[in-house]
Every structure is written in structure tokens, then in C-alpha cells.
Design a protein around this motif. Structure first.
Motif, PDB file in Angstrom:
ATOM      1  N   SER A 129       0.817  -1.211   0.000  1.00 43.40           N
ATOM      2  CA  SER A 129       0.000   0.000   0.000  1.00 43.40           C
ATOM      3  C   SER A 129       0.856   1.268   0.000  1.00 43.40           C
ATOM      4  O   SER A 129       0.422   2.300  -0.498  1.00 43.40           O
ATOM      5  N   CYS A 130       2.072   1.203   0.567  1.00 46.75           N
ATOM      6  CA  CYS A 130       2.924   2.399   0.638  1.00 46.75           C
ATOM      7  C   CYS A 130       3.840   2.555  -0.573  1.00 46.75           C
ATOM      8  O   CYS A 130       4.269   3.669  -0.868  1.00 46.75           O
ATOM      9  N   LEU A 131       4.168   1.474  -1.247  1.00 47.87           N
ATOM     10  CA  LEU A 131       5.108   1.561  -2.358  1.00 47.87           C
ATOM     11  C   LEU A 131       4.625   2.430  -3.516  1.00 47.87           C
ATOM     12  O   LEU A 131       5.444   3.129  -4.120  1.00 47.87           O
ATOM     13  N   PRO A 132       3.353   2.426  -3.882  1.00 50.47           N
ATOM     14  CA  PRO A 132       2.949   3.341  -4.957  1.00 50.47           C
ATOM     15  C   PRO A 132       3.207   4.814  -4.599  1.00 50.47           C
ATOM     16  O   PRO A 132       3.660   5.596  -5.449  1.00 50.47           O
ATOM     17  N   CYS A 133       2.965   5.185  -3.337  1.00 49.12           N
ATOM     18  CA  CYS A 133       3.243   6.562  -2.920  1.00 49.12           C
ATOM     19  C   CYS A 133       4.742   6.837  -2.947  1.00 49.12           C
ATOM     20  O   CYS A 133       5.183   7.886  -3.422  1.00 49.12           O
ATOM     21  N   ALA A 134       5.524   5.886  -2.430  1.00 50.87           N
ATOM     22  CA  ALA A 134       6.980   6.055  -2.421  1.00 50.87           C
ATOM     23  C   ALA A 134       7.523   6.085  -3.852  1.00 50.87           C
ATOM     24  O   ALA A 134       8.459   6.832  -4.147  1.00 50.87           O
ATOM     25  N   LEU A 147      10.004   9.093  -8.150  1.00 52.83           N
ATOM     26  CA  LEU A 147      10.011   9.583  -9.528  1.00 52.83           C
ATOM     27  C   LEU A 147      10.083  11.113  -9.555  1.00 52.83           C
ATOM     28  O   LEU A 147      10.771  11.701 -10.412  1.00 52.83           O
ATOM     29  N   SER A 148       9.393  11.762  -8.639  1.00 51.79           N
ATOM     30  CA  SER A 148       9.456  13.230  -8.575  1.00 51.79           C
ATOM     31  C   SER A 148      10.860  13.699  -8.223  1.00 51.79           C
ATOM     32  O   SER A 148      11.385  14.642  -8.840  1.00 51.79           O
ATOM     33  N   VAL A 149      11.501  13.051  -7.238  1.00 50.11           N
ATOM     34  CA  VAL A 149      12.869  13.417  -6.851  1.00 50.11           C
ATOM     35  C   VAL A 149      13.821  13.204  -8.018  1.00 50.11           C
ATOM     36  O   VAL A 149      14.684  14.052  -8.311  1.00 50.11           O
ATOM     37  N   VAL A 150      13.674  12.091  -8.712  1.00 49.35           N
ATOM     38  CA  VAL A 150      14.563  11.807  -9.851  1.00 49.35           C
ATOM     39  C   VAL A 150      14.350  12.832 -10.953  1.00 49.35           C
ATOM     40  O   VAL A 150      15.313  13.367 -11.520  1.00 49.35           O
ATOM     41  N   ASN A 151      13.093  13.130 -11.281  1.00 47.60           N
ATOM     42  CA  ASN A 151      12.826  14.072 -12.371  1.00 47.60           C
ATOM     43  C   ASN A 151      13.202  15.511 -12.017  1.00 47.60           C
ATOM     44  O   ASN A 151      13.585  16.291 -12.894  1.00 47.60           O
ATOM     45  N   ILE A 152      13.127  15.873 -10.735  1.00 50.64           N
ATOM     46  CA  ILE A 152      13.412  17.257 -10.350  1.00 50.64           C
ATOM     47  C   ILE A 152      14.903  17.480 -10.115  1.00 50.64           C
ATOM     48  O   ILE A 152      15.467  18.483 -10.561  1.00 50.64           O
ATOM     49  N   PHE A 153      15.561  16.562  -9.425  1.00 47.70           N
ATOM     50  CA  PHE A 153      16.944  16.803  -9.018  1.00 47.70           C
ATOM     51  C   PHE A 153      17.973  15.982  -9.798  1.00 47.70           C
ATOM     52  O   PHE A 153      18.946  16.522 -10.305  1.00 47.70           O
ATOM     53  N   ILE A 154      17.773  14.679  -9.893  1.00 46.93           N
ATOM     54  CA  ILE A 154      18.825  13.812 -10.430  1.00 46.93           C
ATOM     55  C   ILE A 154      18.906  13.891 -11.949  1.00 46.93           C
ATOM     56  O   ILE A 154      20.000  13.979 -12.510  1.00 46.93           O
ATOM     57  N   ALA A 155      17.777  13.882 -12.648  1.00 43.84           N
ATOM     58  CA  ALA A 155      17.803  13.917 -14.115  1.00 43.84           C
ATOM     59  C   ALA A 155      18.432  15.209 -14.641  1.00 43.84           C
ATOM     60  O   ALA A 155      19.290  15.150 -15.536  1.00 43.84           O
ATOM     61  N   PRO A 156      18.074  16.409 -14.132  1.00 45.25           N
ATOM     62  CA  PRO A 156      18.748  17.619 -14.627  1.00 45.25           C
ATOM     63  C   PRO A 156      20.248  17.624 -14.297  1.00 45.25           C
ATOM     64  O   PRO A 156      21.060  18.062 -15.116  1.00 45.25           O
ATOM     65  N   LEU A 157      20.617  17.136 -13.120  1.00 48.78           N
ATOM     66  CA  LEU A 157      22.034  17.084 -12.757  1.00 48.78           C
ATOM     67  C   LEU A 157      22.801  16.167 -13.708  1.00 48.78           C
ATOM     68  O   LEU A 157      23.875  16.533 -14.204  1.00 48.78           O
ATOM     69  N   CYS A 158      22.247  14.992 -13.976  1.00 48.10           N
ATOM     70  CA  CYS A 158      22.916  14.050 -14.887  1.00 48.10           C
ATOM     71  C   CYS A 158      22.986  14.601 -16.307  1.00 48.10           C
ATOM     72  O   CYS A 158      24.004  14.438 -16.990  1.00 48.10           O
ATOM     73  N   SER A 159      21.934  15.261 -16.773  1.00 48.22           N
ATOM     74  CA  SER A 159      21.974  15.798 -18.134  1.00 48.22           C
ATOM     75  C   SER A 159      22.955  16.966 -18.243  1.00 48.22           C
ATOM     76  O   SER A 159      23.658  17.105 -19.261  1.00 48.22           O
ATOM     77  N   SER A 160      23.068  17.796 -17.192  1.00 47.39           N
ATOM     78  CA  SER A 160      24.054  18.889 -17.245  1.00 47.39           C
ATOM     79  C   SER A 160      25.480  18.348 -17.169  1.00 47.39           C
ATOM     80  O   SER A 160      26.371  18.847 -17.861  1.00 47.39           O
TER      81      SER A 160
END
Length: 189
Positions: A151-156, A161-174
Motif C-alpha cells: 500500500s505504501c510503495l505506490p506513494c513512495a 520519480l518526482s525526486v529523480v525528475n526534479i533533481f537527479i535527471a537535470p544534474l545528470c543531463s548537465s
């Protein structure tokens, strides 16, 4: 035994008329001249086995015919010929062979009976307690934790996914754009 399917529709002022109707309104009538079957139809059926009283009282612990119905211990079916065998050339006396077979079987059976007399009840109590503890842990600890994770894994997952798309993906692409201009040449000097 002929079967007739019919529908009868009575109209109050006039005579009875037979009409065609859908199958859900049809009634099956069995026409039979046999009196025995008619008596069977009017008799009350016997109650199901779980509700009927047995003719003779059964003991509380009945011994089943097979004590290993699922074949768990097939590998323990050891006979005298599985353990001891004489080749064709050296033979002992026939009486020695017969008495050794009798001794083997007697020792095996009576040793097992004596050991089970001493150990069977305590070991069965211990294994019963062990399986009860395992069942209790599985029912009251493991499965609730699994359900909480389900029940908690979908929220996590959406949070990750939000953390990856906001912080990690832009850092890796730069970092990838910065490093895309670097060329490495290998030369032998």
C-alpha cells in the motif's frame, strides 16, 4: 421416459390456449408410468453425510491405512536386500543368511519402535510448536508488513520519480553536456 415441455395460458372468458413463450418460463414435466420412481420422488432424501449420525460411533483418533499418504519419506523404505547382498561366487550358509535377514529386520523394526516410544511425542510437540510459531509470525508479522509495503510503495514510487525528475535527471543531463566536449586521445610515445 418421454419429457414434455409446455406452457398453458388460461384466459378467463374463453377456453385454454397454448402459446409460445421463451425458455425461461417453460416447465419440465416427466411422464412415467413406473410407480417405483414416483414413490422415490415423494420420499424425503437422506441428509448429507455431515448432518447424518453414523450407525456406529467412530473413535476419536482413527488410524489411517497409510501413515505417509503423500510419500514424504519414500527414501526411508530400506529392506535387507537394499543394504546387504552377496555376490554369486562367495556364499555364506543358507541359515546364516536367513537369520541375518531376520536379525536385521527385527533390529530395525524394534529399534525404531523403541526410539519412537521415547522421542515421538516430545519431537511432535516441538515441531507442532515450531510450526505454530512460524504460522503466527507469518500471519501476524510477515503478511501485514507485505501489505503495508504494497500500500505504501505506490506513494513512495511517485515520490521517488518526482525526486529523480526534479533533481537527479537535470544534474545528470548537465554533467553529460559538460563532459560531451571532452575528447580523449590515446597515443604511444
Amino acid at each position: 421416459m418421454p419429457h414434455l415441455l409446455y406452457s398453458l395460458h388460461l384466459q378467463p372468458p374463453g377456453p385454454a390456449t397454448v402459446t409460445m413463450m421463451s425458455d425461461e418460463y417453460l416447465v419440465e414435466c416427466k411422464i412415467d408410468d413406473d410407480d417405483e420412481e414416483e414413490e422415490k420422488l415423494h420420499q424425503t432424501p437422506p441428509p448429507p453425510p455431515q448432518f447424518s449420525t453414523p450407525a456406529t460411533p467412530q473413535p476419536l483418533l482413527s488410524q489411517p491405512e497409510s501413515r505417509d499418504p503423500y510419500g514424504i519419506n519414500q527414501h526411508l523404505k530400506v529392506e535387507f536386500s537394499d543394504v546387504l547382498a552377496e555376490p554369486a561366487s562367495p556364499h555364506s550358509c543358507d541359515r546364516v543368511w536367513i537369520y541375518s535377514g531376520i536379525g536385521f529386520e527385527s533390529a530395525r523394526i524394534w529399534s525404531y519402535r523403541c526410539l519412537t516410544l521415547l522421542c515421538a511425542v516430545p519431537v511432535s510437540l516441538l515441531t507442532g510448536c515450531l510450526f505454530a510459531c512460524l504460522a503466527c509470525l507469518h500471519i501476524w508479522c510477515v503478511m501485514p508488513c507485505v501489505q503495508v509495503f504494497h500500500s505504501c510503495l505506490p506513494c513512495a514510487r511517485s515520490l521517488w520519480l518526482s525526486v529523480v525528475n526534479i533533481f537527479i535527471a537535470p544534474l545528470c543531463s548537465s554533467v553529460a553536456r559538460c563532459c560531451s566536449g571532452i575528447y580523449v586521445k590515446l597515443s604511444k610515445e
